[in-house]
Design an enzyme around this catalytic site. Sequence first.
Site, short mmCIF file in Angstrom:
data_model
loop_
_atom_site.label_atom_id
_atom_site.label_comp_id
_atom_site.label_asym_id
_atom_site.label_seq_id
_atom_site.Cartn_x
_atom_site.Cartn_y
_atom_site.Cartn_z
N ASN A 104 32.51 42.14 -94.91
CA ASN A 104 33.98 42.17 -94.80
C ASN A 104 34.66 42.78 -96.02
OD1 ASN A 104 34.18 40.07 -96.78
ND2 ASN A 104 33.90 38.53 -95.19
N ARG B 251 -3.22 19.78 -116.75
CA ARG B 251 -3.20 20.84 -115.73
C ARG B 251 -4.59 21.06 -115.17
NH1 ARG B 251 -3.15 26.92 -118.41
NH2 ARG B 251 -4.57 26.47 -120.12
N GLU C 123 10.43 32.76 -109.08
CA GLU C 123 10.45 31.30 -109.06
C GLU C 123 11.46 30.76 -108.05
OE1 GLU C 123 10.55 33.12 -111.79
OE2 GLU C 123 8.79 32.54 -112.98
N HIS D 263 40.45 33.89 -97.70
CA HIS D 263 39.05 33.53 -97.95
C HIS D 263 38.84 32.03 -98.00
CE1 HIS D 263 35.10 33.23 -99.81
NE2 HIS D 263 34.91 34.52 -99.58
#
Length: 502
Positions: free
Chosen positions: A19, A190, A237, A93
């Site tokens: 638009n 980890r 990410e 808007h």
Amino acid sequence: MSLAGHWRLHQLIVFWDDNGVTIDGPVSLSQSDDIIQRFKASGWNTLSIDGHDFSAIHRAIECAHKACQPTLIGCRTRIGYGSPNKMGSCHVHGSPLGAQETQAVRKALSWPWEEPFFVPESLLIDWKYFTHRSFTLRNAWRARLSQQSPQIQARFYDALNSSLLNQETIEQLKLQRSEYEKTRPWISTRSASGAVLAGIFPHTRLLTGSADLKDSTCTAPEHWNPYRPFLHYGIREHAMAAVMNGIAAHGGFIPCGGTFLVFSDYLRPALRLSALMGVKVIYIMTHDSIGLGEDGPTHQPIEHLVSLRAIPNLTVLRPGDSIEVVECWEIALKVNGPVVLCLSRQPLPYFRNEGGKGNQCEEGAYPLVSVQVPKVNIWASGSEVSLALAVAENLREGYDISSQVYSVPWLMYWLKRYPEPWSVFPAQLQVSIEAASPLGWYQVTGPGGLNIGMERFGASGSCSALFETFGFSVSTITSTIVKKIQENTRGNPPIPPSGLER
């Protein structure tokens, strides 16, 4: 956008409301690129139509269904269509038209009804037709499912169940725990997580991936390939988290993605939506402190733990050794909603000396030292738990100060159970140790507590050098605690060392 084109997601159709307007004014104030060409360059099928032409919309959808790529349908529209004085401008808007302009719209669109929010009977009939059609299709699908064998029906409903703790997974967790209890490994959390994940993966519906960090986050051993594909999200990410939200909302798989903890900044909007929607997504975030070393302050998380813990409905876990990793994985598989596992790059010592007590991480926090009346309570998480134990030993042997050490892998759940731990677990001094922002720990230690954390950015160097530099050493913390006790008991004679000082 790029990932969808690369994966050729041909069932994806995006309608772009072209638009030409933003809240501040025309798009040209801040943008001049060709959106259609951008999507084409990313491997999309693209179409441009009049967004007010229903027939054109229908034809575009039919065309998109035949494409072998994802499709962008650019719909050229005029925002506020029908408003004589505001159509095509930013003034329509985000603001109501007002009574006078609303009347003008009714006149421009030949809308005879005056009632607000009125739906004509002819539209209701059409809507009810589509509702009835959808119910008919769904009932037919349910009938087909009911004709399947009990085993197939059970597998289907199990796939929609967000719980991942089937008997095979439970047994695998027990086996991994038993292995760690025997070997007492000195490994990074980890690496421990990677071993747990490799063991349970064949027995779960986990669908794993990473943002270009599969080896660093220990999320993709090669032998997983026969079971289901590893998702290479690339250096994306936010896209990874958004895709995982979609997979979780669809059902059938439980998405699990890996990246560095500091990069949670890049995916935060999508992670926040994980929590807002309550979807089952598991985030593996490694390199969780200054202990990651030479990558330096750009990669060393400081404020990230507290900011993640502040997100409602998000379970944030920070295990401190291999046994806690197993227990935190069990929690991650069991709880509803998204989970973040914060894991170390550097190897950590095994500190759990007693087995057979079940999942102690489920408590939020738990004691590690056998002491009746501690003078000091030390609260720590992750890589700082072993440091806290060494400090407690130094206080006992060097200053005859008895200390209790609490491992706190699930801080926010602990604070939910005990909003003021300092008043429930009394001691002359409450101390927290975490190589991150101390915000959040003040509630644990209470008035007069001592909070040892990071209140500046890190630096580049080895893990041991950085911990020493920023005061995370046995001798520095011991001296700080002794000094604090002396300040709190001013007027009494100072506490002399009894021979052992590290």
